[in-house]
Write an enzyme that holds these catalytic residues in place. Structure first.
Site, PDB file in Angstrom:
ATOM      1  N   LYS A 173       0.864  -1.195   0.000  1.00  0.00           N
ATOM      2  CA  LYS A 173       0.000   0.000   0.000  1.00  0.00           C
ATOM      3  C   LYS A 173       0.889   1.229   0.000  1.00  0.00           C
ATOM      4  CE  LYS A 173      -3.750   2.147   0.034  1.00  0.00           C
ATOM      5  NZ  LYS A 173      -4.012   2.259  -1.379  1.00  0.00           N
ATOM      6  N   LYS A 225       4.676   2.407   8.840  1.00  0.00           N
ATOM      7  CA  LYS A 225       3.453   3.162   9.125  1.00  0.00           C
ATOM      8  C   LYS A 225       2.248   2.218   9.208  1.00  0.00           C
ATOM      9  CE  LYS A 225       3.352   6.904   6.764  1.00  0.00           C
ATOM     10  NZ  LYS A 225       3.173   7.819   5.613  1.00  0.00           N
ATOM     11  N   LYS A 228       5.372   2.085  -2.540  1.00  0.00           N
ATOM     12  CA  LYS A 228       5.326   3.476  -3.000  1.00  0.00           C
ATOM     13  C   LYS A 228       5.640   3.503  -4.481  1.00  0.00           C
ATOM     14  CE  LYS A 228       4.651   7.627  -1.190  1.00  0.00           C
ATOM     15  NZ  LYS A 228       3.835   8.003  -0.036  1.00  0.00           N
ATOM     16  N   THR A 263      -5.356  12.830   5.977  1.00  0.00           N
ATOM     17  CA  THR A 263      -3.993  12.993   6.507  1.00  0.00           C
ATOM     18  C   THR A 263      -3.984  14.122   7.528  1.00  0.00           C
ATOM     19  OG1 THR A 263      -3.107  12.209   4.423  1.00  0.00           O
ATOM     20  CG2 THR A 263      -1.587  13.404   5.840  1.00  0.00           C
ATOM     21  N   ASN A 278      -2.384  19.587  -0.057  1.00  0.00           N
ATOM     22  CA  ASN A 278      -3.518  18.855   0.505  1.00  0.00           C
ATOM     23  C   ASN A 278      -3.382  18.719   2.025  1.00  0.00           C
ATOM     24  OD1 ASN A 278      -4.504  16.218   1.636  1.00  0.00           O
ATOM     25  ND2 ASN A 278      -5.633  16.183  -0.278  1.00  0.00           N
ATOM     26  N   SER A 285      -7.379   5.355   3.501  1.00  0.00           N
ATOM     27  CA  SER A 285      -7.208   4.539   2.288  1.00  0.00           C
ATOM     28  C   SER A 285      -7.615   3.094   2.586  1.00  0.00           C
ATOM     29  CB  SER A 285      -5.747   4.558   1.818  1.00  0.00           C
ATOM     30  OG  SER A 285      -5.524   5.661   0.970  1.00  0.00           O
TER      31      SER A 285
HETATM   32  P1  NAD Z   1       0.647  18.355  -2.260  1.00  0.00           P
HETATM   33  O1  NAD Z   1       1.209  18.121  -3.597  1.00  0.00           O
HETATM   34  O2  NAD Z   1      -0.821  18.545  -2.128  1.00  0.00           O
HETATM   35  O3  NAD Z   1       1.374  19.625  -1.591  1.00  0.00           O
HETATM   36  C1  NAD Z   1       2.750  19.763  -1.495  1.00  0.00           C
HETATM   37  C2  NAD Z   1       3.032  21.136  -0.945  1.00  0.00           C
HETATM   38  O4  NAD Z   1       4.443  21.274  -0.725  1.00  0.00           O
HETATM   39  C3  NAD Z   1       2.643  22.268  -1.893  1.00  0.00           C
HETATM   40  O5  NAD Z   1       2.125  23.353  -1.156  1.00  0.00           O
HETATM   41  C4  NAD Z   1       3.972  22.673  -2.519  1.00  0.00           C
HETATM   42  O6  NAD Z   1       3.988  24.007  -2.966  1.00  0.00           O
HETATM   43  C5  NAD Z   1       4.881  22.469  -1.341  1.00  0.00           C
HETATM   44  N1  NAD Z   1       6.279  22.321  -1.718  1.00  0.00           N
HETATM   45  C6  NAD Z   1       6.798  21.627  -2.753  1.00  0.00           C
HETATM   46  N2  NAD Z   1       8.131  21.756  -2.776  1.00  0.00           N
HETATM   47  C7  NAD Z   1       8.452  22.540  -1.715  1.00  0.00           C
HETATM   48  C8  NAD Z   1       9.661  23.058  -1.197  1.00  0.00           C
HETATM   49  N3  NAD Z   1      10.826  22.767  -1.786  1.00  0.00           N
HETATM   50  N4  NAD Z   1       9.605  23.826  -0.082  1.00  0.00           N
HETATM   51  C9  NAD Z   1       8.427  24.095   0.504  1.00  0.00           C
HETATM   52  N5  NAD Z   1       7.248  23.656   0.055  1.00  0.00           N
HETATM   53  C10 NAD Z   1       7.267  22.901  -1.035  1.00  0.00           C
HETATM   54  O7  NAD Z   1       1.167  17.136  -1.364  1.00  0.00           O
HETATM   55  P2  NAD Z   1       0.549  16.560  -0.034  1.00  0.00           P
HETATM   56  O8  NAD Z   1      -0.318  15.425  -0.395  1.00  0.00           O
HETATM   57  O9  NAD Z   1       0.034  17.670   0.817  1.00  0.00           O
HETATM   58  O10 NAD Z   1       1.856  15.932   0.623  1.00  0.00           O
HETATM   59  C11 NAD Z   1       2.749  16.711   1.422  1.00  0.00           C
HETATM   60  C12 NAD Z   1       3.602  15.765   2.259  1.00  0.00           C
HETATM   61  O11 NAD Z   1       2.733  14.964   3.046  1.00  0.00           O
HETATM   62  C13 NAD Z   1       4.463  14.780   1.442  1.00  0.00           C
HETATM   63  O12 NAD Z   1       5.667  14.542   2.125  1.00  0.00           O
HETATM   64  C14 NAD Z   1       3.633  13.525   1.428  1.00  0.00           C
HETATM   65  O13 NAD Z   1       4.420  12.371   1.249  1.00  0.00           O
HETATM   66  C15 NAD Z   1       3.034  13.591   2.818  1.00  0.00           C
HETATM   67  N6  NAD Z   1       1.824  12.782   2.950  1.00  0.00           N
HETATM   68  C16 NAD Z   1       0.723  13.035   2.194  1.00  0.00           C
HETATM   69  C17 NAD Z   1      -0.390  12.211   2.347  1.00  0.00           C
HETATM   70  C18 NAD Z   1      -1.669  12.448   1.602  1.00  0.00           C
HETATM   71  O14 NAD Z   1      -2.618  11.689   1.812  1.00  0.00           O
HETATM   72  N7  NAD Z   1      -1.753  13.454   0.758  1.00  0.00           N
HETATM   73  C19 NAD Z   1      -0.366  11.152   3.252  1.00  0.00           C
HETATM   74  C20 NAD Z   1       0.778  10.946   4.010  1.00  0.00           C
HETATM   75  C21 NAD Z   1       1.871  11.769   3.839  1.00  0.00           C
END
Ligand code: NAD
Length: 438
Positions: free
Chosen positions: A78, A102, A114, A198, A229, A366
């Site tokens: 997953k 996790k 992944k 999340t 997100n 999920s």
């Molecule tokens: P997303 O694509 O919706 O948002 C990413 C954000 O990070 C955006 O605001 C972008 O502008 C910013 N960003 C990108 N590069 C950057 C940088 N160099 N410096 C600062 N900001 C930067 O992604 P998301 O889903 O919100 O995921 C964010 C983190 O959370 C990731 O590490 C992801 O692995 C983790 N995560 C997400 C989920 C999920 O369900 N979406 C679940 C677990 C973990």
């Protein structure tokens, strides 16, 4: 106690190698067989694919993609799919490693996986993005499935992309295969509450831990790196609960207002114009509040109570850890702090709540979506959120108690808890002792 050094590459830049160091710490506190340790040192399968895509101007462009199933002893793989120019096999392997721990920590019947494509999705048209997403599924179709390895959103992928992926896989299989992808649009079998899961999970952990430090929301300042997100939804939940969000940022930089930001207005503008502005809106009338424009590095070093990295990995390293002034860090991003920085933050007395706990709400819902797809029985939003919050609260409290009982930091406690479950499952397949002593 078994002491075996993890045998990852010595490459100091390798994310997977660094991820393995967390495991070494945890191994000192858990009784686990040598067989299980040996198994957990290597990803089960690592697939590298080339994805040819016909671009809008008629050119053919070939993209690199990856899918890694790190371990599937506790259940099918997953993990999310990331679209980013920096995606590499090493990054995907380490993200799959974290997913393994996790899912075990949250006691979900999943292993860790992944995927990712090396691409800047902002440079692609929507039609190109669709062809790329469907091409990725064509390339990895043999390695995925609801009972093999299922996909989900991650950085720069969303519900629309998940819908394309599920549709493409179903086309290949000649039947509807909803469970192969989670985070889908509701109309295609998605779960209520997946889009906010999340953030809701992270919010639950923060709420559960706040009383341990007598944190009062109105007196607690918060800085959030990453306004996607996860970050923007969490900012909204914390603001609604009364926390003072003083700084937020995206890939272009951040805004800082010591008196606090009006997150609803900032978010509305960001959603509309993809731009971060320190706005305060009353109805349709908006004005800019007093603020400073700051870099992402400056945001990380702000003198706040709570720091929330919610963007990418390796944001806090040995190079900037000494500058961190926050008292509590909740890792919403995966791997935002490297192992060398962990040591420095620990010496400074900063509490770090690790990614494998804090951001586990996404994979938890999920899992709920996967269950709903398989049973055909769909839950209400309040059922989803109640079950999510109960699970996050339970595991957060257990990790906290374990860290107190063993006198170890919270990250190590989370790994110990996950390792116990992984070790039990791996040993149930038969250990060396079992075969030697027959
Ligand atoms: P997303 O694509 O919706 O948002 C990413 C954000 O990070 C955006 O605001 C972008 O502008 C910013 N960003 C990108 N590069 C950057 C940088 N160099 N410096 C600062 N900001 C930067 O992604 P998301 O889903 O919100 O995921 C964010 C983190 O959370 C990731 O590490 C992801 O692995 C983790 N995560 C997400 C989920 C999920 O369900 N979406 C679940 C677990 C973990």
């Amino acid at each position: 106690m078994i002491e075996i050094a993890m045998q990852y590459t010595d490459d100091s830049n390798s994310l997977l190698s660094d991820a393995g160091k967390r495991l070494e710490q945890a191994l000192k506190h858990v009784d686990i067989s040598e067989d299980a340790i040996a198994r957990l040192q290597h990803p089960k399968t690592s697939l590298s694919v080339s994805i040819p895509v016909r671009m809008d101007d008629g050119r053919l462009k070939v993209f690199s993609g990856y899918r890694v199933r790190y371990d599937d002893t506790r259940g099918a793989g997953k993990g999310g799919v990331r679209y980013h120019p920096h995606v590499s096999l090493d990054e995907v392997q380490s993200l799959a490693f974290w997913m393994t721990f996790k899912c075990a920590l949250l006691d979900l019947p999943f292993g860790g996986a992944k995927g990712g494509i090396t691409v800047n999705p902002k440079e692609l048209s929507k039609a190109e993005l669709e062809r790329l997403s469907r091409g990725y599924i064509d390339a990895i179709a043999d390695a995925i499935g609801a009972d093999i390895d299922s996909l989900a959103p991650d950085v720069y992928t969303n519900a629309t992309i998940m819908g394309w992926m599920m549709d493409q896989y179903s086309t290949i299989q000649r039947k509807l295969c909803r469970g192969v992808v989670t985070g889908k649009p509701l109309a295609l079998g998605g779960s209520k509450g997946r889009d906010t899961a999340t953030a809701m999970g992270a919010f639950t952990v923060i709420q559960a831990m706040s009383p341990k430090f007598q944190l009062i929301p109105a007196e607690t300042t918060v800085a959030i790196q990453g306004f996607g997100n996860a970050g923007s939804t969490l900012a909204g939940l914390l603001a609604e609960a009364g926390y003072k969000i003083v700084a937020v940022s995206d890939s272009k930089g951040g805004i800082y207002a010591p008196q606090g930001l009006d997150i609803a207005s900032v978010k509305k503008h960001k959603d509309q114009d993809r731009e971060m502005k320190a706005l305060y809106c009353q109805g349709t009338v908006c004005s800019i509040v007093e603020h400073q424009t700051i870099s992402n590095q400056e945001l990380l070093a702000l003198d706040v109570d709570v720091l929330i990295p919610a963007a990418l990995e390796n944001q806090i390293t040995e190079d900037n850890a000494a500058e961190i002034k926050a008292k509590y860090i909740f890792e919403v991003a995966n791997g935002p702090i490297n192992s060398a920085a962990d040591q420095i933050l620990g010496q400074k007395g900063i509490y770090v709540f690790p990614d494998i706990l804090v951001n586990a709400g996404g994979v938890t819902v999920s899992y709920f979506e996967w269950v709903q797809n398989r049973s055909g029985w769909y839950w209400t939003l309040s059922e989803v959120n109640q079950r999510l919050q109960a699970k996050m609260q339970l595991e957060a409290e257990q990790v906290w108690d374990l860290s107190k009982d063993l006198n170890i930091n919270i990250r190590t406690a989370a790994y110990v808890q996950a390792l116990k479950r992984l070790g039990t499952a791996l040993d149930a397949k038969g250990t060396r002792n079992y075969f030697v002593n027959r």
